[in-house]
Design an enzyme around this catalytic site. Structure first.
Site, PDB file in Angstrom:
ATOM      1  N   LYS A 112       0.816  -1.214   0.000  1.00  0.00           N
ATOM      2  CA  LYS A 112       0.000   0.000   0.000  1.00  0.00           C
ATOM      3  C   LYS A 112       0.851   1.266   0.000  1.00  0.00           C
ATOM      4  O   LYS A 112       0.389   2.326  -0.412  1.00  0.00           O
ATOM      5  CB  LYS A 112      -0.981  -0.030   1.155  1.00  0.00           C
ATOM      6  CG  LYS A 112      -1.972  -1.175   0.956  1.00  0.00           C
ATOM      7  CD  LYS A 112      -3.183  -1.095   1.833  1.00  0.00           C
ATOM      8  CE  LYS A 112      -4.252  -2.088   1.424  1.00  0.00           C
ATOM      9  NZ  LYS A 112      -3.922  -3.497   1.782  1.00  0.00           N
TER      10      LYS A 112
HETATM   11  C1  LIG Z   1      -4.531  -4.558   1.344  1.00  0.00           C
HETATM   12  C2  LIG Z   1      -3.770  -5.803   1.208  1.00  0.00           C
HETATM   13  C3  LIG Z   1      -4.183  -6.817   0.348  1.00  0.00           C
HETATM   14  C4  LIG Z   1      -5.469  -6.726  -0.447  1.00  0.00           C
HETATM   15  O1  LIG Z   1      -5.432  -5.688  -1.392  1.00  0.00           O
HETATM   16  P1  LIG Z   1      -6.808  -5.173  -2.044  1.00  0.00           P
HETATM   17  O2  LIG Z   1      -6.406  -4.056  -2.927  1.00  0.00           O
HETATM   18  O3  LIG Z   1      -7.649  -4.728  -0.896  1.00  0.00           O
HETATM   19  O4  LIG Z   1      -7.399  -6.309  -2.753  1.00  0.00           O
HETATM   20  C5  LIG Z   1      -3.382  -7.928   0.227  1.00  0.00           C
HETATM   21  N1  LIG Z   1      -2.246  -8.064   0.942  1.00  0.00           N
HETATM   22  C6  LIG Z   1      -1.823  -7.117   1.794  1.00  0.00           C
HETATM   23  C7  LIG Z   1      -0.567  -7.350   2.566  1.00  0.00           C
HETATM   24  C8  LIG Z   1      -2.558  -5.954   1.953  1.00  0.00           C
HETATM   25  O5  LIG Z   1      -2.132  -5.008   2.784  1.00  0.00           O
END
Ligand SMILES: *Cc1c(COP(=O)(O)O)cnc(C)c1O
Length: 468
Positions: A112
């Site tokens: 993220k």
């Molecule tokens: C947020 C997240 C996901 C999922 O991503 P989305 O965009 O919500 O599908 C998967 N793995 C990790 C480590 C995350 O932080």
């Protein structure tokens, strides 16, 4: 570029207004009016370009000239300097047709950061230009909160409020949210699930008086700018693995459908993607919908991959819009049905369109732990539980063996030491190389309050603490 809502009645906006709006006023999600296409030559040229340069070329068509080209380049440079490796998102071979795309080299060790570091800079800049402030609110299942706080802390024109489900995030995740002491940062634990936190955020946005009074803006993956930023690494990874001369597949650990929808956007832009594998944990609403055509909300079950413990998958609405031929009336009908009956059925046509680009697999807790253990024992490589779910699904993909499959490594194992320890039957300290900045953070004091899952109380908290 102009942006339209998946529900058809919100105002059409330019990029900066879309960035600041988050959710559309009609409850829908913004998408670009059309998909820009990149030529074969452009795709080929990416192989030798630095990440920020590829980002510039992929994202520029979405920006529409504000910020201007030179300024946009500077912002991209600054955003990706926050990463510990020069490639930003390195591709690692796993043997056979399998590869790992490491997206966890940013400040909070999860993918993220890639989008948030860019989003925070774009927002602060847009607000400064307008002489405005904003109040960011966001729900997190664990990783968004830390990444958002890290990206927005200390920024001039923004207060940030993050709501996380009490007891359902890892210690590292919680500390990333509760140790920063910047005055513009507010993390609040909610006595509920991630879906409860997300519902609070949606309700606050839908309260027009509150929205205006506090200058609300959103950073959840419903914000178009995040999805947009995530398309870039699909291009950089593909360029390393022989695209455009061959097709490529991706397996994406999925919760809110933002990251994998970014892959779909890359495909719409001309990247030859053979398959986008939706990898889910035991919260498998997305795997079920692709198998059965029925999207039905179940109860959220806590798993070892908490960032995917989600039943209401917000960005799926963007795919619904696309798969129905951009039929906003149909999206409204389906979302209305979902609100009323907690489920809807896809028509056979729409399901077929989805299956043309996507596959889906559910990887349960036992299998996730086994993958972590097997990988570690085979070659000392540690996967975090989210990445392990992605890899487990990749192993079941039916693409030809000549097609590379890239699993998105969405978090560093040091973020989820308890699960890794349990899977490998070895102490985390012994096997995980925890980055130094995390070791330092773990020793810092935390400050946060816990609130019940009550909209009015949470709104009061935001009213008192923001400086809009
Ligand atoms: C947020 C997240 C996901 C999922 O991503 P989305 O965009 O919500 O599908 C998967 N793995 C990790 C480590 C995350 O932080």
């Amino acid at each position: 570029m102009k942006y339209i809502s998946t529900r058809g009645t919100a105002p059409v906006l330019d990029f900066e207004d879309t960035l600041l709006a988050g959710l559309a006023a009609d409850g829908g999600l913004y998408v670009p009016e059309s998909w820009p296409r990149l030529s074969r030559e452009t795709l080929t040229s990416f192989k030798y370009k630095p990440y920020a340069e590829v980002a510039y070329e992929v994202l520029n068509p979405f920006i529409g000239g504000t910020p201007n080209n030179d300024r946009f380049r500077e912002i991209l440079e600054a955003a990706y300097q926050a990463f510990e490796v020069p490639e930003v998102a390195p591709v690692i071979p796993l043997g056979g047709q399998h590869y790992l795309l490491e997206l966890f080299h940013g400040p909070t060790l999860a993918f993220k950061d890639v989008a948030m570091q860019l989003l925070a800079r774009l927002m602060d800049e847009a607000l400064a230009r307008r002489g405005r402030r904003a109040t960011i609110i966001g729900a997190t299942s664990g990783d968004t909160g830390g990444a958002a706080i890290e990206a927005f802390r200390g920024r001039e024109n923004i207060d940030i409020f993050i709501f996380f489900p009490e007891g359902r995030v890892s210690d590292v995740q919680r500390k990333q949210m509760t140790t920063p002491t910047d005055e513009n940062v507010h993390a609040l634990a909610i006595d509920g699930t991630f879906d409860d936190c997300q519902a609070l955020v949606k309700d606050m946005f839908n309260d027009a008086d509150f929205r205006h009074e506090t200058g609300l803006a959103g950073v959840n993956s419903i914000n178009w700018a995040r999805v947009m930023a995530q398309t870039v690494y699909y291009f950089t990874a593909s360029a390393q693995l022989g695209v455009p001369d061959k097709e490529i597949a991706f397996s994406v650990p999925t919760g809110n459908f933002g990251d994998i929808f970014a892959g779909y956007v890359a495909k719409q832009m001309g990247l030859p993607i053979a398959q986008l594998m939706i990898a889910t944990n035991i919260n498998d609403i997305l795997a079920r919908v692709l198998k059965t055509g029925i999207y039905e909300i179940g109860d959220v079950v806590a798993s070892s991959s908490p960032s995917m413990d989600i039943q209401v998958s917000s960005n799926f609405e963007r795919l619904l819009f696309e798969a129905t031929g951009r039929n906003a009336d149909e999206v409204c009908r389906l979302m209305g049905e979902l609100a009323e009956k907690r489920k809807f059925s896809l028509s056979p046509n729409v399901l077929e369109v989805m299956r043309g680009s996507f596959a889906a697999e559910r990887v349960d807790e036992g299998e996730t732990a086994k993958i972590i253990k097997d990988m570690f024992e085979a070659d000392g490589m540690l996967l975090d539980p989210h990445t392990a779910v992605g890899y487990g699904a990749a192993l079941r993909s039916d693409v030809p063996t000549s097609t590379p499959i890239v699993t998105l490594a969405t978090a560093h194992p040091a973020k989820f030491p308890a699960s890794v320890e349990k899977a490998c039957h070895r102490s985390a300290e012994e096997i995980i190389a925890t980055p130094e900045r995390v070791q330092v953070m773990m020793k810092q004091d935390e400050a946060y309050e816990t609130y019940p899952n009550e909209l009015a109380r949470v709104q009061d908290f935001v009213r008192q603490k923001n400086s809009f």
